[in-house]
Design a protein around this motif. Structure first.
Motif, PDB file in Angstrom:
ATOM      1  N   LYS A 266       0.575  -1.228  -0.128  1.00 17.25           N
ATOM      2  CA  LYS A 266      -0.118  -0.061  -0.227  1.00 17.25           C
ATOM      3  C   LYS A 266       0.737   1.244  -0.088  1.00 17.25           C
ATOM      4  N   GLU A 270       0.339   4.224  -2.760  1.00 18.17           N
ATOM      5  CA  GLU A 270      -0.018   5.353  -2.450  1.00 18.17           C
ATOM      6  C   GLU A 270       1.056   6.395  -2.786  1.00 18.17           C
ATOM      7  N   ARG A 273       0.392   7.154  -6.602  1.00 18.19           N
ATOM      8  CA  ARG A 273      -0.707   7.888  -6.570  1.00 18.19           C
ATOM      9  C   ARG A 273      -0.400   9.262  -6.596  1.00 18.19           C
ATOM     10  N   VAL A 274       0.251   9.656  -5.615  1.00 19.62           N
ATOM     11  CA  VAL A 274       0.554  10.907  -5.255  1.00 19.62           C
ATOM     12  C   VAL A 274       1.568  11.642  -6.152  1.00 19.62           C
ATOM     13  N   ASN A 277      -0.317  12.293  -9.509  1.00 18.37           N
ATOM     14  CA  ASN A 277      -1.459  13.195  -9.309  1.00 18.37           C
ATOM     15  C   ASN A 277      -2.883  12.322  -9.769  1.00 18.37           C
ATOM     16  N   SER A 279      -6.403  10.639  -8.529  1.00 14.29           N
ATOM     17  CA  SER A 279      -7.173  10.940  -7.499  1.00 14.29           C
ATOM     18  C   SER A 279      -7.634   9.667  -6.902  1.00 14.29           C
ATOM     19  N   GLU A 280      -7.950   9.745  -5.437  1.00 11.94           N
ATOM     20  CA  GLU A 280      -8.227   8.333  -4.791  1.00 11.94           C
ATOM     21  C   GLU A 280      -9.437   7.510  -5.266  1.00 11.94           C
ATOM     22  N   GLU A 281     -10.342   8.150  -5.771  1.00  8.67           N
ATOM     23  CA  GLU A 281     -11.562   7.542  -6.265  1.00  8.67           C
ATOM     24  C   GLU A 281     -11.406   6.904  -7.767  1.00  8.67           C
ATOM     25  N   LYS A 282     -10.194   7.122  -8.303  1.00  6.52           N
ATOM     26  CA  LYS A 282      -9.883   6.446  -9.533  1.00  6.52           C
ATOM     27  C   LYS A 282      -8.833   5.555  -9.398  1.00  6.52           C
ATOM     28  N   PHE A 283      -8.292   5.330  -8.252  1.00  2.71           N
ATOM     29  CA  PHE A 283      -7.142   4.397  -7.933  1.00  2.71           C
ATOM     30  C   PHE A 283      -7.498   3.132  -7.353  1.00  2.71           C
ATOM     31  N   ILE A 285      -7.014   0.104  -4.926  1.00  2.00           N
ATOM     32  CA  ILE A 285      -6.081  -0.621  -3.961  1.00  2.00           C
ATOM     33  C   ILE A 285      -6.884  -1.825  -3.491  1.00  2.00           C
TER      34      ILE A 285
END
Length: 337
Positions: A266, A270, A273-274, A277, A279-283, A285
């Motif tokens: 994780k 993460e 992902r950052v 750039n 967004s969390e809703e597209k990624f 895990i």
């Protein structure tokens, strides 16, 4: 255009929990393990071979999709780094156990965390070359056989499991639109089982245990992972393969609706992902209850997302696998459900 048609998976019944690991590792609590890895449980194949898991994943595909028959399959591809034997090819054993036609082509290929992407690429190429109509792609990995029980750096991360994917000429829930791939063998030493092959046969010398600076115990017969080097490689390489596959598909980063990366751990995901750039809703895990199942992580995550109906019709989905080799690959799908 080749289609991703069906995905099923199999996980061994034996589960290794963080609470169990806490009892074995004095300085590591269950909470600390989860915080470092994002994993609570991992399945381990005790008494099961790689071929056993592959067969169970494939049988579930046929059982849950009765409209697909074994006679429909004309090629079988098996991705594994833990074959039943050095020879014969594990895919040949699976072909016989599944009762597939003797006209079916079958072979193994040895790749780890990028293996699913390469498998999709191979299957897509067979279909586009009109050499196949329905390819059964299996991933099956038993890393537990390589892990020393006192090596926290690997035992807390890896889990065993298998997946079955049908890639079809005509029908499916997603089209396979574009691929990118790459290799850098200079990183081979950073994720490796040093002994057991022709370069270094197993012996009493290779079986001698050593303790590293972090207190992990292993021998040359066990898997070794240089976590910091793998992390640095991933952060350097994944953005490049994403840029390339987007260019091949004539897309921009903003056109992608969902990202499904190899579920390494994780913290690594993460950080990626950052950096990218996203967004969390597209990624996506999805490793808490499975761990890092190597070539099986991406298909497990895609199938679980499909079951939850997370993907919508027309969605662009970017897959990326990366790791041992070094090897990496990416693919873009268009969802059709």
């Amino acid at each position: 255009m080749p289609n991703l048609s069906r995905i099923t998976y199999y996980l061994p019944q034996n589960i290794l929990t963080n609470d169990q690991l806490e009892k074995e590792y004095d300085s590591w609590s269950a909470t600390k393990i989860y915080r470092k890895t994002g994993i609570e449980n991992r399945h381990t194949a005790k008494g099961e071979k790689t071929s056993d898991m592959a067969v169970k994943a494939a049988e579930e595909l046929f059982r849950s999709n009765p409209e697909i028959t074994k006679d429909d399959i004309d090629f079988l591809i098996l991705c594994t780094q833990s074959p039943d034997y050095f020879l014969p090819t594990t895919a040949c054993l699976v072909q016989e156990r599944l009762g597939l036609s003797r006209k079916v082509g079958a072979f193994d290929f040895n790749l780890g965390c990028s293996g699913y992407i390469y498998g999709l690429l191979l299957a897509s190429s067979l279909i586009q070359a009109t050499q196949s109509r329905n390819v059964l792609l299996l991933t099956s990995e038993k890393y537990c056989r390589y892990i020393h029980p006192q090596d926290r750096s690997t035992r807390t991360i890896f889990g065993d499991g298998a997946t079955a994917t049908l890639i079809s000429e005509t029908k499916g829930f997603a089209t396979l639109d574009a691929f990118d791939w790459g290799t850098d063998g200079s990183g081979a030493k950073n994720l490796i089982v040093p002994a057991g092959g022709d370069a270094l046969p197993c012996s009493s010398e290779t079986a001698k245990e050593q303790t590293d600076d972090s207190g992990n115990i292993r021998s040359l017969n066990n898997i070794y992972m240089n976590g910091p080097e793998i992390f640095a490689f991933t952060l350097d390489t994944v953005p490049i393969t994403i840029e390339r596959v987007l260019k091949k598909a004539s897309l921009e980063m903003g056109d992608i609706d969902f990202f499904v990366f190899h579920q390494a751990n994780k913290f690594m995901l993460e950080t990626l992902r950052v950096k990218l750039n996203i967004s969390e809703e597209k990624f996506i895990i999805d490793m808490k209850d499975y761990g890092n199942t190597v070539s099986s992580t991406i298909p497990i995550a895609v199938e679980n997302a499909r079951r939850k109906k997370l993907f919508h019709n027309g969605a662009k989905i970017l897959l990326a696998g990366f790791g041992v080799g070094y090897s990496w690959g990416s693919a873009i799908l268009t969802w059709k459900e």
